[in-house]
Design an enzyme around this catalytic site. Structure first.
Site, mmCIF file in Angstrom:
data_model
loop_
_atom_site.group_PDB
_atom_site.id
_atom_site.type_symbol
_atom_site.label_atom_id
_atom_site.label_comp_id
_atom_site.label_asym_id
_atom_site.label_seq_id
_atom_site.Cartn_x
_atom_site.Cartn_y
_atom_site.Cartn_z
ATOM 1 N N GLU A 62 14.029 -36.817 26.645
ATOM 2 C CA GLU A 62 14.760 -36.195 25.540
ATOM 3 C C GLU A 62 14.121 -36.535 24.199
ATOM 4 O O GLU A 62 14.017 -35.676 23.323
ATOM 5 C CB GLU A 62 16.236 -36.590 25.534
ATOM 6 C CG GLU A 62 16.964 -35.960 24.364
ATOM 7 C CD GLU A 62 18.381 -35.523 24.680
ATOM 8 O OE1 GLU A 62 18.995 -34.959 23.758
ATOM 9 O OE2 GLU A 62 18.860 -35.722 25.792
ATOM 10 N N SER A 63 13.672 -37.752 24.034
ATOM 11 C CA SER A 63 13.046 -38.137 22.766
ATOM 12 C C SER A 63 11.775 -37.332 22.515
ATOM 13 O O SER A 63 11.577 -36.799 21.418
ATOM 14 C CB SER A 63 12.738 -39.636 22.763
ATOM 15 O OG SER A 63 13.936 -40.375 22.756
#
Length: 140
Positions: A62-63
């Site tokens: 996600e990052s």
């Protein structure tokens, strides 16, 4: 033929690493709208049995996808917010580093989607994730 030198990180990435990314030990290697690459150590990111934690895979995926989506959103004077993340865990790691590569699947005006592949030091795929971000006006 030698590989091209990686592009320097955009200046805005210096302040874009969240406290959770810092706990993960995320090291950014490349960020652009089309692709983001980073890595995190297995040490400190394991579940009780000493294996790389599946939740760490999700955070890393996600990052990286969000940073790439943000790079795209900036070109439209928008910001990116995650709306969907799914991950398939193929195997795990006990040591070394996990490297993630987020590759754009679609860069639109309202959505950006990425495939994120996580690999271990041996090059074997640990996880395949997909992230979709909505591109919205910044809060003022």
């Amino acid at each position: 033929m030698t590989a091209a030198a990686p592009r320097p990180l955009p200046e805005w990435t210096a302040s874009a690493v969240s406290p959770l990314d810092a706990k993960l030990g995320l090291e950014l290697l490349e960020v652009s709208p089309e692709r983001a690459v980073g890595r995190a150590p297995v040490a400190g990111n394991t579940q009780p049995f000493g294996l790389w934690h599946g939740g760490a895979s999700c955070v890393l995926a996600e990052s990286l996808g969000s940073l790439a989506a943000h790079a795209h959103a900036l070109t439209l004077d928008l910001v990116a917010v995650g709306v969907d993340l799914n991950a398939t865990h193929h195997r795990s790691a006990r040591e070394g580093w996990v490297t993630g590569t987020a590759t754009a699947l679609r860069l639109g005006r309202t959505l950006a989607s990425y495939e994120v592949v996580l690999t271990g030091d041996d090059g074997q795929r640990l996880c395949t994730a997909r992230l979709t971000c909505s591109l919205v006006p910044p809060r003022r």
